[in-house]
Motif scaffolding. Structure first.
Motif, PDB file in Angstrom:
ATOM      1  N   ASP A  37       0.840  -1.193   0.000  1.00 10.30           N
ATOM      2  CA  ASP A  37       0.000   0.000   0.000  1.00 10.30           C
ATOM      3  C   ASP A  37       0.880   1.251   0.000  1.00 10.30           C
ATOM      4  OD1 ASP A  37       0.396  -1.422   2.609  1.00 10.30           O
ATOM      5  OD2 ASP A  37      -0.084   0.561   3.383  1.00 10.30           O
ATOM      6  N   SER A  39       2.595   2.496  -2.406  1.00 12.34           N
ATOM      7  CA  SER A  39       3.792   2.495  -3.270  1.00 12.34           C
ATOM      8  C   SER A  39       3.563   3.327  -4.538  1.00 12.34           C
ATOM      9  CB  SER A  39       4.187   1.057  -3.630  1.00 12.34           C
ATOM     10  OG  SER A  39       3.086   0.365  -4.185  1.00 12.34           O
ATOM     11  N   ASP A 145      11.513  10.800  -7.732  1.00 10.71           N
ATOM     12  CA  ASP A 145      11.631  12.254  -7.588  1.00 10.71           C
ATOM     13  C   ASP A 145      12.011  12.644  -6.166  1.00 10.71           C
ATOM     14  OD1 ASP A 145       8.957  11.137  -7.091  1.00 10.71           O
ATOM     15  OD2 ASP A 145       8.387  13.181  -6.548  1.00 10.71           O
ATOM     16  N   ALA A 177       5.472   8.208 -10.652  1.00  3.44           N
ATOM     17  CA  ALA A 177       4.082   8.064 -11.110  1.00  3.44           C
ATOM     18  C   ALA A 177       3.368   9.406 -11.156  1.00  3.44           C
ATOM     19  CB  ALA A 177       3.341   7.084 -10.208  1.00  3.44           C
TER      20      ALA A 177
HETATM   21  P1  G3D Z   1      -1.146   2.706  -3.812  1.00  2.00           P
HETATM   22  O1  G3D Z   1      -2.228   2.698  -4.837  1.00  2.00           O
HETATM   23  O2  G3D Z   1       0.015   1.852  -4.176  1.00  2.00           O
HETATM   24  O3  G3D Z   1      -1.633   2.398  -2.427  1.00  2.00           O
HETATM   25  P2  G3D Z   1      -1.192   5.555  -4.267  1.00  2.00           P
HETATM   26  O4  G3D Z   1      -0.532   4.195  -3.730  1.00  2.00           O
HETATM   27  O5  G3D Z   1      -1.162   5.595  -5.735  1.00  2.00           O
HETATM   28  O6  G3D Z   1      -2.504   5.777  -3.598  1.00  2.00           O
HETATM   29  O7  G3D Z   1      -0.124   6.614  -3.763  1.00  2.00           O
HETATM   30  C1  G3D Z   1       0.170   6.779  -2.360  1.00  2.00           C
HETATM   31  C2  G3D Z   1       0.800   8.148  -2.168  1.00  2.00           C
HETATM   32  O8  G3D Z   1       2.055   8.209  -2.849  1.00  2.00           O
HETATM   33  C3  G3D Z   1      -0.027   9.303  -2.743  1.00  2.00           C
HETATM   34  O9  G3D Z   1       0.218  10.437  -1.907  1.00  2.00           O
HETATM   35  C4  G3D Z   1       0.620   9.580  -4.080  1.00  2.00           C
HETATM   36  O10 G3D Z   1       0.444  10.903  -4.550  1.00  2.00           O
HETATM   37  C5  G3D Z   1       2.085   9.327  -3.735  1.00  2.00           C
HETATM   38  N1  G3D Z   1       2.886   8.957  -4.898  1.00  2.00           N
HETATM   39  C6  G3D Z   1       2.649   7.991  -5.797  1.00  2.00           C
HETATM   40  N2  G3D Z   1       3.621   7.935  -6.698  1.00  2.00           N
HETATM   41  C7  G3D Z   1       4.512   8.909  -6.361  1.00  2.00           C
HETATM   42  C8  G3D Z   1       5.746   9.357  -6.936  1.00  2.00           C
HETATM   43  O11 G3D Z   1       6.260   8.842  -7.926  1.00  2.00           O
HETATM   44  N3  G3D Z   1       6.361  10.394  -6.287  1.00  2.00           N
HETATM   45  C9  G3D Z   1       5.847  10.983  -5.183  1.00  2.00           C
HETATM   46  N4  G3D Z   1       6.531  11.986  -4.634  1.00  2.00           N
HETATM   47  N5  G3D Z   1       4.692  10.588  -4.626  1.00  2.00           N
HETATM   48  C10 G3D Z   1       4.036   9.554  -5.213  1.00  2.00           C
HETATM   49  P3  G3D Z   1      -0.836  10.941  -0.797  1.00  2.00           P
HETATM   50  O12 G3D Z   1      -0.153  12.125  -0.194  1.00  2.00           O
HETATM   51  O13 G3D Z   1      -2.102  11.265  -1.534  1.00  2.00           O
HETATM   52  O14 G3D Z   1      -0.998   9.805   0.159  1.00  2.00           O
END
Ligand code: G3D
Ligand code: MG
Length: 219
Positions: A37, A39, A145, A177
């Motif tokens: 979760d 990721s 990033d 992502a």
């Molecule tokens: P999941 O579907 O694997 O559980 P999500 O994960 O896609 O819901 O992402 C969880 C959190 O990680 C989200 O932040 C999302 O914006 C962030 N996130 C996903 N990919 C990246 C990335 O490549 N870089 C960064 N910096 N953040 C990323 P929130 O704050 O909404 O929980």
């Protein structure tokens, strides 16, 4: 890192890699997205679908989306993604939704030091399923990033990708992502592995040695 999906001019892609990617007239490829979760699975999927960042809420079960790529070397190719929730109580679902899949995308949070071992354990557990030991695997080393993100080579080591079954084709791609960087490149490799697997006469002749494994680390 790779370019944003759909934003690269086709000239950058060489323009010659087209029809050989699609020798099988199947309507879509079935791909499951797994990983702990948070990721970034859902973010990656929504990025692919809408070509922009969409904020997410934790996935309680699964999302399924059909995405037809509109640009780049995979233009026209349709993927049906199954984005399965990564919380521990949902992980038993991984096995169910991975049956007969064409490919697996395993998403890693490259800054989540504390849970790398857990991710490794879950990855090896799912890949031990008898019908998955030769299924093409794309690992997304996500969140590149962020400061302190581990690079793909380090993630290969931590996840023990070199120890996977010799029959398992795999590739790792550095991604963000949020911006989409690396997603297109990763999908291209996954597509290639799927096409190659299907064009082989038998599973046993595939990827017999470690030398033939897919590994690049593009940042
Ligand atoms: P999941 O579907 O694997 O559980 P999500 O994960 O896609 O819901 O992402 C969880 C959190 O990680 C989200 O932040 C999302 O914006 C962030 N996130 C996903 N990919 C990246 C990335 O490549 N870089 C960064 N910096 N953040 C990323 P929130 O704050 O909404 O929980
Ligand atoms: Mg999710």
């Amino acid at each position: 890192m790779g370019s944003i999906l759909g934003k690269s001019p086709s000239s950058e892609r060489g323009g010659t890699r087209t029809s050989w990617h699609f020798p099988f007239f199947q309507s879509h490829l079935h791909v499951v997205m797994l990983g702990l979760d948070s990721s970034g699975k859902t973010t990656a999927l929504l990025r692919l679908q809408f070509d922009q960042y969409v904020s997410t809420i934790p996935t309680l079960g699964f999302n399924t989306e059909k995405v037809q790529l509109k640009e780049g070397p995979l233009k026209g190719r349709t993927f049906k993604f199954w984005d399965i929730g990564g919380q521990d109580k949902l992980r038993p679902l991984w096995k169910t939704y991975s049956r007969k899949t064409d490919g697996i995308i395993f998403v890693i949070d490259s800054v989540d030091d504390e849970r790398m071992e857990e991710a490794k354990m879950e990855l090896h557990k799912i890949l031990r399923q008898p019908d998955l030991t030769s299924t093409p695997l794309l690992v997304l080393a996500n969140k590149q990033d962020l400061r302190n993100a581990k690079d793909p080579q380090e993630i290969v080591r931590i996840l023990g990708l070199m120890d996977l079954a010799p029959s398992q084709p795999w590739h790792i791609e550095a991604t963000c992502a949020v911006t989409g960087d690396g997603l297109e490149e990763g999908l291209l490799k996954l597509n290639e592995m799927i096409v190659q697997k299907r064009s082989q006469p038998s599973r046993s002749s595939l990827f017999r040695s470690k030398d033939s494994r897919r590994f690049t680390a593009s940042i």
